[in-house]
Design a protein around this motif. Structure first.
Motif, short mmCIF file in Angstrom:
data_model
loop_
_atom_site.label_atom_id
_atom_site.label_comp_id
_atom_site.label_asym_id
_atom_site.label_seq_id
_atom_site.Cartn_x
_atom_site.Cartn_y
_atom_site.Cartn_z
N THR A 185 1.06 -1.19 0.10
CA THR A 185 0.03 0.04 0.03
C THR A 185 0.69 1.36 -0.04
OG1 THR A 185 -0.19 -0.12 2.33
CG2 THR A 185 -1.90 -1.25 1.29
N ARG A 186 2.11 1.02 0.26
CA ARG A 186 3.00 2.12 0.16
C ARG A 186 4.64 1.58 -0.49
NH1 ARG A 186 4.17 4.55 5.98
NH2 ARG A 186 5.52 6.18 4.58
N MET A 187 5.34 2.21 -1.24
CA MET A 187 6.35 1.84 -1.49
C MET A 187 7.61 2.76 -1.13
SD MET A 187 5.54 0.57 -5.31
CE MET A 187 7.20 0.00 -5.81
N LEU A 193 13.00 2.90 0.00
CA LEU A 193 12.01 2.38 -1.07
C LEU A 193 12.00 0.93 -0.98
CD1 LEU A 193 13.57 4.59 -4.12
CD2 LEU A 193 11.47 5.33 -2.41
N LEU A 194 10.85 0.52 -1.47
CA LEU A 194 10.46 -0.92 -1.45
C LEU A 194 10.18 -1.25 -3.14
CD1 LEU A 194 9.92 -3.30 0.36
CD2 LEU A 194 7.47 -2.47 0.14
N THR A 195 10.95 -2.35 -3.52
CA THR A 195 10.99 -2.34 -4.97
C THR A 195 10.89 -3.97 -5.42
OG1 THR A 195 13.35 -2.60 -5.41
CG2 THR A 195 12.23 -0.36 -5.22
N GLY A 196 10.54 -4.37 -6.54
CA GLY A 196 10.67 -5.66 -7.20
C GLY A 196 9.51 -6.35 -6.39
N THR A 232 10.49 15.43 -4.17
CA THR A 232 9.36 15.44 -5.48
C THR A 232 9.49 14.25 -6.30
OG1 THR A 232 9.07 17.77 -5.48
CG2 THR A 232 8.51 16.48 -7.77
N ALA A 233 11.06 13.75 -6.59
CA ALA A 233 11.24 12.74 -7.66
C ALA A 233 10.66 11.30 -6.87
CB ALA A 233 12.87 12.68 -7.62
N LEU A 234 10.76 11.31 -5.70
CA LEU A 234 10.52 9.75 -4.80
C LEU A 234 9.00 9.78 -4.68
CD1 LEU A 234 13.15 9.53 -2.13
CD2 LEU A 234 13.18 8.65 -4.34
N GLN A 235 8.43 10.87 -4.61
CA GLN A 235 7.08 11.13 -4.61
C GLN A 235 6.35 10.50 -5.82
OE1 GLN A 235 5.97 14.93 -3.25
NE2 GLN A 235 6.56 14.59 -1.14
N THR A 236 6.91 11.28 -7.05
CA THR A 236 6.36 10.92 -8.27
C THR A 236 6.70 9.13 -8.41
OG1 THR A 236 6.91 13.03 -8.95
CG2 THR A 236 6.68 11.40 -10.71
N TRP A 237 7.71 8.88 -8.18
CA TRP A 237 8.21 7.68 -8.49
C TRP A 237 7.19 6.62 -7.43
CZ3 TRP A 237 9.54 3.70 -4.90
CH2 TRP A 237 9.88 2.50 -5.27
N GLU A 238 6.80 6.72 -6.27
CA GLU A 238 5.84 5.83 -5.61
C GLU A 238 4.53 6.04 -6.13
OE1 GLU A 238 4.84 5.33 -1.06
OE2 GLU A 238 4.64 7.28 -1.62
N ARG A 239 4.08 7.24 -6.51
CA ARG A 239 2.83 7.32 -7.31
C ARG A 239 2.65 6.33 -8.39
NH1 ARG A 239 1.16 10.32 -10.97
NH2 ARG A 239 3.07 11.87 -10.66
N LEU A 240 3.64 6.56 -9.35
CA LEU A 240 3.50 5.85 -10.65
C LEU A 240 3.63 4.52 -10.46
CD1 LEU A 240 5.59 8.19 -12.96
CD2 LEU A 240 3.22 8.01 -12.75
#
Length: 278
Positions: A185-187, A193-196, A232-240
């Motif tokens: 529900t969050r990355m 950051l949580l990935t893969g 801003t970059a990390l917020q954008t990344w998480e949303r996408l």
């Protein structure tokens, strides 16, 4: 001012494909990247079982200098077993690639001194402007920590406490293991950051696990390069990436239903597993 002016050091927990995709992409941005992997030596090749999707092909070409056509083979159809045990075949033209070919290309693209195998991360602690990664008796402060330690992630709960994998109700033949779903529900938790597969465990019918990991890395690379600030970059990344991961997971559930894998027996199995607990 760019997003990378707020991030210079990156620590990656897990050195399989997801971790390597991120390490190679962020190294290309000029960041100081280190990867810690608990296992030692290079894993086995594991056969040509990964569908070569667009993001993986683009990544190999652009970041690794590898022509994906030279390291993949064509297939014309898929064969699967239905719920009643009948073998079925469906036409499906695809390129497939081995896990080992991707791994080799990524390792070759990353400076060897940046990959620390046989060195498991023993603790990961978030901070206001980064995180501290503990390996053995040493502690390393980084501006950005990336959790890429797979479906059985030790550190998933630091980002999404409710994201533990759940039994999907049937067994995946390819792995001969119980199939699970995990949905974050969050990355992102500040600079972690949580990935893969640590974020989303998607069903194998989607043929999208490796593609999703590559997409996570490409999106982070682009966000950090274009955004005016790190936050801003990390917020954008998480949303996408949350939207993409959720879409792929829904696709897997729908494919399972179309393949008659989510019938009464599967539902009963899921109920029994829930009653028994982990």
């Amino acid at each position: 001012m760019t997003a990378t002016s707020g991030i210079t050091s990156v620590g990656i927990v897990g050195g399989s494909l997801a971790g390597l995709f991120h390490a190679v992409a962020l190294t290309a941005l000029g960041l100081d990247v280190d990867v810690w992997e608990r296992s030692t030596g290079r894993p086995d090749d594991r056969g040509a079982g990964i569908v070569l999707q667009p993001d993986v092909a683009w990544f190999l070409r652009e970041f690794c200098g590898v022509d994906p056509e030279h390291v993949s083979v064509p297939v014309t159809h898929r064969q699967f077993f239905s719920g009643d045990g009948d073998a079925r075949t469906t036409p499906m033209r695809q390129q497939v690639i081995s896990w080992g070919a991707i791994y080799q290309a990524l390792r070759n693209a990353l400076p060897a001194e940046r990959y620390h195998d046989g060195q498991p991360v023993t603790a990961l602690a978030p901070g206001p402007a980064g995180a501290t990664i503990h390996v053995g008796g040493a502690a390393r402060a980084v501006d950005l920590a990336i959790i890429a330690d797979g479906s059985a992630s030790r550190y998933r709960a630091l980002v999404t406490p409710d994201g533990a994998p759940r039994y999907a109700g049937y067994v995946a033949y390819r792995g001969v293991v119980d199939e699970v779903d995990a949905r974050a529900t969050r990355m992102r938790n500040h600079r972690i950051l949580l990935t893969g597969d640590a974020a989303f465990v998607v069903r194998p019918h989607t043929a999208a696990s490796t593609e999703k990991a590559a997409g996570d890395a490409i999106t982070l690379f682009q966000a950090l390069r274009r955004a005016p600030s790190a936050d801003t970059a990390l917020q954008t990344w998480e949303r996408l990436r949350l939207a993409e991961g959720a879409a792929i997971q829904r696709q897997g559930v729908n494919l399972g239903r179309r393949l008659s894998l989510d019938g009464p027996e599967a539902a009963a199995g899921a109920h029994d597993r829930t009653q028994k607990g982990p």
